[in-house]
Design a protein around this motif. Structure first.
Motif, PDB file in Angstrom:
ATOM      1  N   CYS A 192       0.835  -1.201   0.000  1.00  0.00           N
ATOM      2  CA  CYS A 192       0.000   0.000   0.000  1.00  0.00           C
ATOM      3  C   CYS A 192       0.866   1.245   0.000  1.00  0.00           C
ATOM      4  N   GLU A 193       0.417   2.252  -0.754  1.00  0.00           N
ATOM      5  CA  GLU A 193       1.070   3.564  -0.716  1.00  0.00           C
ATOM      6  C   GLU A 193       0.745   4.209   0.625  1.00  0.00           C
ATOM      7  N   PRO A 194       1.715   4.807   1.305  1.00  0.00           N
ATOM      8  CA  PRO A 194       1.354   5.532   2.526  1.00  0.00           C
ATOM      9  C   PRO A 194       0.446   6.708   2.166  1.00  0.00           C
ATOM     10  N   SER A 195      -0.592   6.948   2.982  1.00  0.00           N
ATOM     11  CA  SER A 195      -1.500   8.024   2.610  1.00  0.00           C
ATOM     12  C   SER A 195      -0.858   9.381   2.891  1.00  0.00           C
ATOM     13  N   ARG A 196      -1.212  10.359   2.031  1.00  0.00           N
ATOM     14  CA  ARG A 196      -0.646  11.692   2.188  1.00  0.00           C
ATOM     15  C   ARG A 196      -1.300  12.378   3.375  1.00  0.00           C
ATOM     16  N   PRO A 197      -0.547  13.196   4.131  1.00  0.00           N
ATOM     17  CA  PRO A 197      -1.144  13.928   5.246  1.00  0.00           C
ATOM     18  C   PRO A 197      -2.173  14.930   4.737  1.00  0.00           C
ATOM     19  N   SER A 198      -3.019  15.398   5.626  1.00  0.00           N
ATOM     20  CA  SER A 198      -4.170  16.164   5.165  1.00  0.00           C
ATOM     21  C   SER A 198      -3.975  17.674   5.133  1.00  0.00           C
ATOM     22  N   GLY A 199      -2.805  18.167   5.464  1.00  0.00           N
ATOM     23  CA  GLY A 199      -2.596  19.612   5.474  1.00  0.00           C
ATOM     24  C   GLY A 199      -2.642  20.226   4.089  1.00  0.00           C
ATOM     25  N   ILE A 200      -2.590  21.560   4.054  1.00  0.00           N
ATOM     26  CA  ILE A 200      -2.589  22.286   2.780  1.00  0.00           C
ATOM     27  C   ILE A 200      -1.384  23.224   2.769  1.00  0.00           C
ATOM     28  N   VAL A 201      -0.589  23.129   1.701  1.00  0.00           N
ATOM     29  CA  VAL A 201       0.613  23.938   1.571  1.00  0.00           C
ATOM     30  C   VAL A 201       0.435  24.883   0.387  1.00  0.00           C
ATOM     31  N   LEU A 202       0.538  26.186   0.638  1.00  0.00           N
ATOM     32  CA  LEU A 202       0.372  27.163  -0.439  1.00  0.00           C
ATOM     33  C   LEU A 202       1.721  27.613  -0.960  1.00  0.00           C
ATOM     34  N   ILE A 203       1.889  27.526  -2.274  1.00  0.00           N
ATOM     35  CA  ILE A 203       3.103  28.034  -2.904  1.00  0.00           C
ATOM     36  C   ILE A 203       2.705  29.072  -3.959  1.00  0.00           C
ATOM     37  N   GLY A 204       3.658  29.868  -4.384  1.00  0.00           N
ATOM     38  CA  GLY A 204       3.384  30.864  -5.422  1.00  0.00           C
ATOM     39  C   GLY A 204       4.336  32.028  -5.270  1.00  0.00           C
ATOM     40  N   PHE A 205       4.353  32.876  -6.274  1.00  0.00           N
ATOM     41  CA  PHE A 205       5.295  34.002  -6.275  1.00  0.00           C
ATOM     42  C   PHE A 205       4.903  35.015  -5.198  1.00  0.00           C
ATOM     43  N   MET A 206       5.855  35.907  -4.883  1.00  0.00           N
ATOM     44  CA  MET A 206       5.577  37.006  -3.945  1.00  0.00           C
ATOM     45  C   MET A 206       4.369  37.797  -4.442  1.00  0.00           C
TER      46      MET A 206
END
Ligand code: S3P
Length: 177
Positions: A2-16
């Motif tokens: 089984c693939e380990p499940s991804r954690p449930s948080g949210i990470v925001l990326i993007g330019f300044m």
């Protein structure tokens, strides 16, 4: 296996200037999860501002602190994380970001970003001192990296509440929740 499940948080990326901190704060209030602004966390730990760190000892030092701060957040509870625009530059940061949750790129065009950045201070790589064409070139160079996010949200013309709702909807869809 089984693939380990991804954690449930949210990470925001993007330019300044993409709105990561404002949208992140809104997502925090919508989900009830803690909101962490990585730049603010680095400034708190270091006891000095980002322009001060860039001036002395310099950008490589800041990038090291950025990776360390990111690493310290892994393995904990679900959170909403707003990152600095340059987080995508180090390969090791990507695996740390993935450990923290779904990676969401807040996309905005250069005209919008430039309009916002012109009115703000405190960003050594995002002010006009070295010429706006250099900032635009940096944005262009980074675009293919931002596009490696799990989800891309077009933010042009949307109020921050609408962006936050769109992020939640897409993350739920993407992670099958
Ligand atoms: C940077 C973006 C800034 C901050 C630092 C470097 C960058 O964060 O981390 O000034 O390299 O794009 P914001 O994207 O929140 O402005």
């Amino acid at each position: 296996m089984c693939e380990p499940s991804r954690p449930s948080g949210i990470v925001l990326i993007g330019f300044m200037g993409a709105g990561k901190s404002s949208v992140g704060r809104k997502l925090g209030s919508l989900t009830g999860w803690p909101f962490v602004d990585l730049d603010a966390e680095i400034v708190r730990r270091e006891g000095r501002t980002i322009p001060q760190m860039f001036a002395d000892p310099g950008e490589p030092y800041f990038r090291q602190k950025e990776t360390e701060a990111l690493r310290s957040l892994t393995g904990g509870e679900s959170l909403i994380l707003a990152t600095g625009g340059g987080i995508i530059g180090r390969e090791e940061n990507w695996s740390l970001l993935r450990q923290l949750g779904t990676i969401v790129y807040l996309q905005a065009g250069w005209v919008t970003l430039h309009t916002r950045l012109k009115c703000e201070e405190g960003r050594p790589l995002g002010d006009g001192h070295q010429g706006w064409e250099k900032v635009e070139a940096l944005w262009r160079r980074r675009l293919p990296l931002y596009q490696q996010a799990d989800i891309i949200i077009e933010t042009e013309g949307l109020a921050l509440e609408a962006v936050a709702e769109r992020v939640l909807e897409q993350v739920r869809h993407w992670s099958g929740r």
